[in-house]
Design a protein around this motif. Structure first.
Motif, mmCIF file in Angstrom:
data_model
loop_
_atom_site.group_PDB
_atom_site.id
_atom_site.type_symbol
_atom_site.label_atom_id
_atom_site.label_comp_id
_atom_site.label_asym_id
_atom_site.label_seq_id
_atom_site.Cartn_x
_atom_site.Cartn_y
_atom_site.Cartn_z
ATOM 1 N N LEU A 144 0.832 -1.206 0.000
ATOM 2 C CA LEU A 144 0.000 0.000 0.000
ATOM 3 C C LEU A 144 0.863 1.251 0.000
ATOM 4 O O LEU A 144 0.456 2.296 -0.548
ATOM 5 N N ASP A 145 2.065 1.158 0.573
ATOM 6 C CA ASP A 145 2.988 2.292 0.513
ATOM 7 C C ASP A 145 3.434 2.539 -0.925
ATOM 8 O O ASP A 145 3.447 3.684 -1.406
ATOM 9 N N LEU A 146 3.811 1.479 -1.633
ATOM 10 C CA LEU A 146 4.209 1.620 -3.036
ATOM 11 C C LEU A 146 3.051 2.156 -3.870
ATOM 12 O O LEU A 146 3.249 2.996 -4.756
ATOM 13 N N TYR A 147 1.874 1.668 -3.597
ATOM 14 C CA TYR A 147 0.682 2.120 -4.329
ATOM 15 C C TYR A 147 0.469 3.619 -4.103
ATOM 16 O O TYR A 147 0.170 4.368 -5.043
ATOM 17 N N THR A 148 0.651 4.058 -2.859
ATOM 18 C CA THR A 148 0.502 5.481 -2.533
ATOM 19 C C THR A 148 1.547 6.315 -3.254
ATOM 20 O O THR A 148 1.245 7.384 -3.804
ATOM 21 N N MET A 149 2.787 5.839 -3.279
ATOM 22 C CA MET A 149 3.853 6.566 -3.980
ATOM 23 C C MET A 149 3.581 6.608 -5.481
ATOM 24 O O MET A 149 3.799 7.644 -6.135
ATOM 25 N N ARG A 150 3.142 5.509 -6.041
ATOM 26 C CA ARG A 150 2.891 5.462 -7.481
ATOM 27 C C ARG A 150 1.772 6.414 -7.866
ATOM 28 O O ARG A 150 1.831 7.069 -8.916
ATOM 29 N N LYS A 151 0.760 6.515 -7.019
ATOM 30 C CA LYS A 151 -0.330 7.467 -7.284
ATOM 31 C C LYS A 151 0.175 8.909 -7.241
ATOM 32 O O LYS A 151 -0.286 9.766 -8.005
ATOM 33 N N ALA A 152 1.130 9.175 -6.352
ATOM 34 C CA ALA A 152 1.635 10.542 -6.205
ATOM 35 C C ALA A 152 2.601 10.934 -7.307
ATOM 36 O O ALA A 152 2.605 12.092 -7.761
ATOM 37 N N PHE A 153 3.432 9.976 -7.776
ATOM 38 C CA PHE A 153 4.520 10.319 -8.694
ATOM 39 C C PHE A 153 4.430 9.648 -10.060
ATOM 40 O O PHE A 153 5.230 9.954 -10.941
ATOM 41 N N GLY A 154 3.488 8.732 -10.239
ATOM 42 C CA GLY A 154 3.336 8.082 -11.535
ATOM 43 C C GLY A 154 4.158 6.829 -11.688
ATOM 44 O O GLY A 154 3.704 5.848 -12.258
ATOM 45 N N GLU A 155 5.384 6.843 -11.196
ATOM 46 C CA GLU A 155 6.237 5.657 -11.237
ATOM 47 C C GLU A 155 7.180 5.674 -10.037
ATOM 48 O O GLU A 155 7.347 6.699 -9.365
#
Length: 304
Positions: A144-155
């Motif tokens: 869920l942390d990676l998912y949150t980061m991906r939503k914020a930065f795209g990759e």
């Protein structure tokens, strides 16, 4: 269609260290699908039975799993050690085998000792999902942390991620480290000497606080005060002064930096109250993202 015992075991999620990047990516992508369903009940796991077996206290993780399972239509059995035969001396293994014998299709397990879950997975014939084992791993939190980061930065590739706090006792730090590096992120640790895990230094460097705050993602960890009764920290106030994300420090972060925390938060210890509620904070969105992530993980474990 018959599913072999080997195939069932492959549906377990014990950690991210051994999970491939493509498998992690598939879970993240499936979570995006479930998030897009706007909290609808989609009974793809109707008639499937899952036991949430928590041998260690939990609130957010347990409720998040239960919410995910029920949105998928699964039948949920909630088990806590405080109201169980474990208090009478029954082993964790016997408890899991008992529930397996009663017909559960998968188990979600949180427990204190590291390494026990991997042994259990070898002995039972249903998929097991790690909801946190000792200071080893917490895979769904990192997902869920990676998912949150991906939503914020795209990759995730190239992101500078600083994990600050009690690295020694943190399963969250370990799962994030293993997963983020598979995607090409630059992970750094920051911790007092007494809270460092020296064995992780070969995988990610320890840096000072000022350098750690120069990052795309600043992830603060809970100071596990209950583990520091023997002088690892002198006081909560002292920790805040030297390692806390105070309002003053947060004001100096780069404009696009996001602030994360796996929760529960010791407000005004590792992170100031106002910073938790700031526009840079993703702490509550992280919690929200836990439900679609765990929907993806439970679908992976249980869907026929």
């Amino acid at each position: 269609m018959m599913i072999t015992q080997t195939a069932l075991k492959d549906r377990s999620l014990l950690g991210l260290k051994e999970l491939s990047r493509s498998e992690i990516e598939s879970i993240l992508n499936r979570a995006a699908h479930w998030e897009a369903q706007s909290n609808k009940l989609v009974p793809v796991l109707e008639s499937r039975f899952v036991a949430n077996m928590f041998f260690e206290n939990s609130t957010r993780t347990r409720f998040s799993f239960e919410m995910a399972e029920k949105r998928l239509g699964a039948q949920v059995l909630n088990f806590t050690a405080a109201a169980s035969s474990v208090e009478k001396g029954e082993s964790i293994y016997d408890t899991v085998r008992t529930l397996e014998s009663m017909g559960i299709d998968a188990g979600v397990i949180r427990l204190k000792p590291a390494g026990v879950l991997q042994q259990l997975a070898q002995k039972v014939n249903v998929p097991l999902v790690n909801a946190g084992d000792g200071n080893n791993e917490h895979p769904t939190q990192a997902l869920l942390d990676l998912y949150t980061m991906r939503k914020a930065f795209g990759e995730l590739k190239g992101l500078r991620v600083s994990i600050i706090g009690d690295i020694m006792h943190s399963r969250v730090a370990r799962s994030n480290l293993w997963a983020l590096q598979k995607f090409g992120a630059d992970v750094r640790f920051c911790a007092p000497q007494t809270m460092q895990a020296p064995e992780l230094a070969e995988h990610a460097p320890y840096v000072g606080l000022n350098e750690a705050l120069d990052a795309d993602v600043v992830m603060m960890l809970r100071v596990q005060l209950e583990r520091h009764k023997h002088g690892l920290i002198t006081s909560a106030e002292d920790y805040r002064e030297h390692y806390g994300l105070t309002e003053e420090r947060a004001a100096r972060l780069n404009p696009n930096t996001i602030i994360m925390h796996p929760a529960p938060v010791n407000r005004n210890v590792e992170i100031d109250d106002a910073v938790v509620e700031s526009t840079a904070s993703r702490i509550f969105p992280q919690m929200a993202n836990g439900v679609p992530i765990r929907m993806a993980v439970m679908e992976r474990a249980l869907k026929l």
